[in-house]
Design a protein around this motif. Sequence first.
Motif, PDB file in Angstrom:
ATOM      1  N   LEU A   1       1.053  -1.174  -0.005  1.00 34.52           N
ATOM      2  CA  LEU A   1       0.140   0.006   0.156  1.00 34.52           C
ATOM      3  C   LEU A   1       0.831   1.336   0.171  1.00 34.52           C
ATOM      4  CD1 LEU A   1      -2.723  -1.004   2.475  1.00 34.52           C
ATOM      5  CD2 LEU A   1      -3.082  -0.819   0.034  1.00 34.52           C
ATOM      6  N   ASP A   2       1.877   1.060   0.885  1.00 39.28           N
ATOM      7  CA  ASP A   2       2.899   2.398   0.824  1.00 39.28           C
ATOM      8  C   ASP A   2       3.376   2.615  -0.641  1.00 39.28           C
ATOM      9  OD1 ASP A   2       2.457   2.894   3.530  1.00 39.28           O
ATOM     10  OD2 ASP A   2       4.236   1.658   4.212  1.00 39.28           O
ATOM     11  N   GLN A   3       3.984   1.547  -1.316  1.00 29.36           N
ATOM     12  CA  GLN A   3       4.341   1.578  -2.636  1.00 29.36           C
ATOM     13  C   GLN A   3       3.479   2.237  -3.543  1.00 29.36           C
ATOM     14  OE1 GLN A   3       5.487  -1.869  -5.071  1.00 29.36           O
ATOM     15  NE2 GLN A   3       7.600  -1.021  -4.994  1.00 29.36           N
ATOM     16  N   ARG A   4       2.319   1.694  -3.512  1.00 29.13           N
ATOM     17  CA  ARG A   4       1.137   2.042  -4.182  1.00 29.13           C
ATOM     18  C   ARG A   4       0.926   3.753  -4.310  1.00 29.13           C
ATOM     19  NH1 ARG A   4      -4.969  -0.318  -4.628  1.00 29.13           N
ATOM     20  NH2 ARG A   4      -5.728   0.919  -6.608  1.00 29.13           N
ATOM     21  N   GLN A   5       0.943   4.109  -3.032  1.00 25.00           N
ATOM     22  CA  GLN A   5       0.616   5.397  -2.696  1.00 25.00           C
ATOM     23  C   GLN A   5       1.844   6.331  -3.273  1.00 25.00           C
ATOM     24  OE1 GLN A   5      -1.631   7.032  -1.779  1.00 25.00           O
ATOM     25  NE2 GLN A   5      -0.871   9.094  -1.020  1.00 25.00           N
ATOM     26  N   ALA A   6       3.197   5.904  -2.905  1.00 27.54           N
ATOM     27  CA  ALA A   6       4.209   6.703  -3.556  1.00 27.54           C
ATOM     28  C   ALA A   6       4.157   6.908  -5.073  1.00 27.54           C
ATOM     29  CB  ALA A   6       5.581   5.887  -3.175  1.00 27.54           C
ATOM     30  N   HIS A   7       4.150   5.655  -5.710  1.00 23.41           N
ATOM     31  CA  HIS A   7       3.564   5.632  -7.124  1.00 23.41           C
ATOM     32  C   HIS A   7       2.632   6.776  -7.710  1.00 23.41           C
ATOM     33  CE1 HIS A   7       5.598   1.523  -7.791  1.00 23.41           C
ATOM     34  NE2 HIS A   7       6.268   2.432  -7.527  1.00 23.41           N
ATOM     35  N   ARG A   8       1.544   6.666  -6.929  1.00 26.79           N
ATOM     36  CA  ARG A   8       0.147   7.683  -7.181  1.00 26.79           C
ATOM     37  C   ARG A   8       0.913   9.336  -6.958  1.00 26.79           C
ATOM     38  NH1 ARG A   8      -4.579   9.406  -7.971  1.00 26.79           N
ATOM     39  NH2 ARG A   8      -5.758  11.115  -6.618  1.00 26.79           N
ATOM     40  N   ILE A   9       1.533   9.427  -5.925  1.00 27.31           N
ATOM     41  CA  ILE A   9       2.262  10.826  -5.661  1.00 27.31           C
ATOM     42  C   ILE A   9       3.137  11.203  -6.918  1.00 27.31           C
ATOM     43  CG2 ILE A   9       3.607  12.110  -4.121  1.00 27.31           C
ATOM     44  CD1 ILE A   9       2.504  10.667  -1.729  1.00 27.31           C
ATOM     45  N   ASP A  10       4.001  10.347  -7.237  1.00 24.78           N
ATOM     46  CA  ASP A  10       5.100  10.533  -8.191  1.00 24.78           C
ATOM     47  C   ASP A  10       4.150  10.806  -9.689  1.00 24.78           C
ATOM     48  OD1 ASP A  10       7.213  10.110  -6.474  1.00 24.78           O
ATOM     49  OD2 ASP A  10       7.595   8.142  -7.249  1.00 24.78           O
ATOM     50  N   LYS A  11       3.111  10.069  -9.707  1.00 25.21           N
ATOM     51  CA  LYS A  11       2.419  10.222 -11.140  1.00 25.21           C
ATOM     52  C   LYS A  11       1.729  11.795 -11.093  1.00 25.21           C
ATOM     53  CE  LYS A  11      -1.214   8.117 -13.732  1.00 25.21           C
ATOM     54  NZ  LYS A  11      -2.190   7.100 -13.947  1.00 25.21           N
ATOM     55  N   LEU A  12       1.288  11.946  -9.669  1.00 28.03           N
ATOM     56  CA  LEU A  12       0.535  13.385  -9.806  1.00 28.03           C
ATOM     57  C   LEU A  12       1.542  14.343  -9.876  1.00 28.03           C
ATOM     58  CD1 LEU A  12      -1.743  12.796  -6.670  1.00 28.03           C
ATOM     59  CD2 LEU A  12      -2.480  13.063  -9.208  1.00 28.03           C
ATOM     60  N   ILE A  13       2.772  14.355  -9.279  1.00 26.83           N
ATOM     61  CA  ILE A  13       3.971  15.197  -9.459  1.00 26.83           C
ATOM     62  C   ILE A  13       4.393  15.601 -10.980  1.00 26.83           C
ATOM     63  CG2 ILE A  13       6.303  15.759  -8.733  1.00 26.83           C
ATOM     64  CD1 ILE A  13       5.737  14.887  -6.198  1.00 26.83           C
ATOM     65  N   ARG A  14       4.633  14.235 -11.436  1.00 31.11           N
ATOM     66  CA  ARG A  14       4.971  14.219 -13.038  1.00 31.11           C
ATOM     67  C   ARG A  14       3.929  15.171 -14.185  1.00 31.11           C
ATOM     68  NH1 ARG A  14       6.665   8.987 -11.924  1.00 31.11           N
ATOM     69  NH2 ARG A  14       4.701   8.273 -12.992  1.00 31.11           N
ATOM     70  N   ALA A  15       2.590  14.704 -13.605  1.00 27.77           N
ATOM     71  CA  ALA A  15       1.440  15.374 -14.375  1.00 27.77           C
ATOM     72  C   ALA A  15       1.313  16.681 -14.423  1.00 27.77           C
ATOM     73  CB  ALA A  15       0.085  14.593 -14.012  1.00 27.77           C
ATOM     74  N   ALA A  16       1.691  17.256 -13.204  1.00 28.22           N
ATOM     75  CA  ALA A  16       1.728  18.778 -13.069  1.00 28.22           C
ATOM     76  C   ALA A  16       2.646  19.623 -13.805  1.00 28.22           C
ATOM     77  CB  ALA A  16       1.837  18.878 -11.454  1.00 28.22           C
ATOM     78  N   ARG A  17       3.784  18.828 -14.019  1.00 28.08           N
ATOM     79  CA  ARG A  17       4.840  19.350 -14.810  1.00 28.08           C
ATOM     80  C   ARG A  17       5.436  20.640 -14.226  1.00 28.08           C
ATOM     81  NH1 ARG A  17       3.201  19.999 -21.137  1.00 28.08           N
ATOM     82  NH2 ARG A  17       5.415  19.960 -21.132  1.00 28.08           N
ATOM     83  N   PHE A  18       5.843  20.531 -12.932  1.00 28.97           N
ATOM     84  CA  PHE A  18       6.364  21.642 -12.145  1.00 28.97           C
ATOM     85  C   PHE A  18       7.848  21.675 -12.505  1.00 28.97           C
ATOM     86  CE2 PHE A  18       3.695  19.521  -8.795  1.00 28.97           C
ATOM     87  CZ  PHE A  18       2.745  20.636  -8.661  1.00 28.97           C
ATOM     88  N   PRO A  19       8.138  23.067 -12.692  1.00 30.33           N
ATOM     89  CA  PRO A  19       9.569  23.368 -13.105  1.00 30.33           C
ATOM     90  C   PRO A  19      10.590  23.111 -12.224  1.00 30.33           C
ATOM     91  CG  PRO A  19       8.474  25.310 -12.593  1.00 30.33           C
ATOM     92  CD  PRO A  19       7.508  24.213 -12.603  1.00 30.33           C
ATOM     93  N   ILE A  20      10.358  23.260 -10.710  1.00 31.54           N
ATOM     94  CA  ILE A  20      11.195  22.852  -9.593  1.00 31.54           C
ATOM     95  C   ILE A  20      10.419  21.725  -8.967  1.00 31.54           C
ATOM     96  CG2 ILE A  20      12.471  23.637  -7.986  1.00 31.54           C
ATOM     97  CD1 ILE A  20      11.792  26.458  -8.847  1.00 31.54           C
ATOM     98  N   PRO A  21      10.692  20.159  -9.800  1.00 30.29           N
ATOM     99  CA  PRO A  21      10.219  19.154  -8.909  1.00 30.29           C
ATOM    100  C   PRO A  21      10.428  18.703  -7.591  1.00 30.29           C
ATOM    101  CG  PRO A  21      11.723  18.574 -10.870  1.00 30.29           C
ATOM    102  CD  PRO A  21      11.517  19.934 -10.752  1.00 30.29           C
ATOM    103  N   HIS A  22      11.719  19.496  -7.144  1.00 30.52           N
ATOM    104  CA  HIS A  22      12.080  19.054  -5.979  1.00 30.52           C
ATOM    105  C   HIS A  22      11.775  20.096  -4.843  1.00 30.52           C
ATOM    106  CE1 HIS A  22      15.221  21.662  -7.838  1.00 30.52           C
ATOM    107  NE2 HIS A  22      15.369  22.129  -6.509  1.00 30.52           N
ATOM    108  N   ALA A  23      11.090  21.140  -4.992  1.00 31.05           N
ATOM    109  CA  ALA A  23      10.761  22.203  -4.290  1.00 31.05           C
ATOM    110  C   ALA A  23      10.020  21.574  -3.246  1.00 31.05           C
ATOM    111  CB  ALA A  23       9.813  23.120  -5.023  1.00 31.05           C
ATOM    112  N   SER A  24      10.172  22.255  -1.738  1.00 25.47           N
ATOM    113  CA  SER A  24       9.604  21.619  -0.582  1.00 25.47           C
ATOM    114  C   SER A  24       9.463  22.588   0.533  1.00 25.47           C
ATOM    115  CB  SER A  24      10.751  20.562  -0.088  1.00 25.47           C
ATOM    116  OG  SER A  24      10.390  20.161   1.239  1.00 25.47           O
TER     117      SER A  24
END
Length: 241
Positions: free
Chosen positions: A34-57
């Motif tokens: 479940l943790d891995q599935r959630q991590a994959h979903r988050i990565d997918k959402l971040i990639r889809a957003a197309r942030f110019p600074i994908p490491h911003a925190s």
Amino acid sequence: MTHVATRFEELISDETNDELTPEQIFLTAVDDALDQRQAHRIDKLIRAARFPIPHASIAEINYQDGRGLTPARMKRYAGHHWGQDPTNLLIISPTGGGKTYLACAIGIAACHNGHTVTYARMDDLARRLVIARVDGIGHQKRLNELSQVELLIIDDFLTVGIDPEAANDLFAVLANREHRLPTMIASQSQPSYWVEALPDRVAADSIVNRLANNAREINLGDIDMRRQRDDRARATLGYWE
């Protein structure tokens, strides 16, 4: 299920788990899946957003005096439920103030909370919308996507001019989002300038009204974070020009 089976086998083979029951090992494997599935979903959402600074925190935000930011305030944005609150967010500062980094940091936090996000620079968004007009179906699809995403981020808002067709598309998107979903605007200028910069005064009044009247605002002041970053880089050992 494949991951559960693989992880279950790994846990059984680990001697440190000899005292655990098969049920405990199985539940651990399920939790890992479940943790891995959630991590994959988050990565997918971040990639889809197309942030110019994908490491911003948000954890890396600079809270020096004069920026209008506090850890408590940013904690609220980090945990905000964007899909349930249609209040817009305006981030205002001169060039170099860190608007893009802050917008990306908040957007990435939204992705971690499971929200869909779209990031677009204003000039690029306007160009894409104008080009899409040659395909009526594709154009309408793009407008629908911008209208439905849970958090729409428009950066460099009206830093350059916008043509009437793109302004009409922007009006349509904001009208569709009003009272439903929030829009984040990062800009060097205040709403009073936006009214003057948009090509059609009637549309301008409506666009700015929709953006600014139902909005929170972060004013980052006059601190040039880009210059501070470059000065620190020049001060480091081994820097050369």
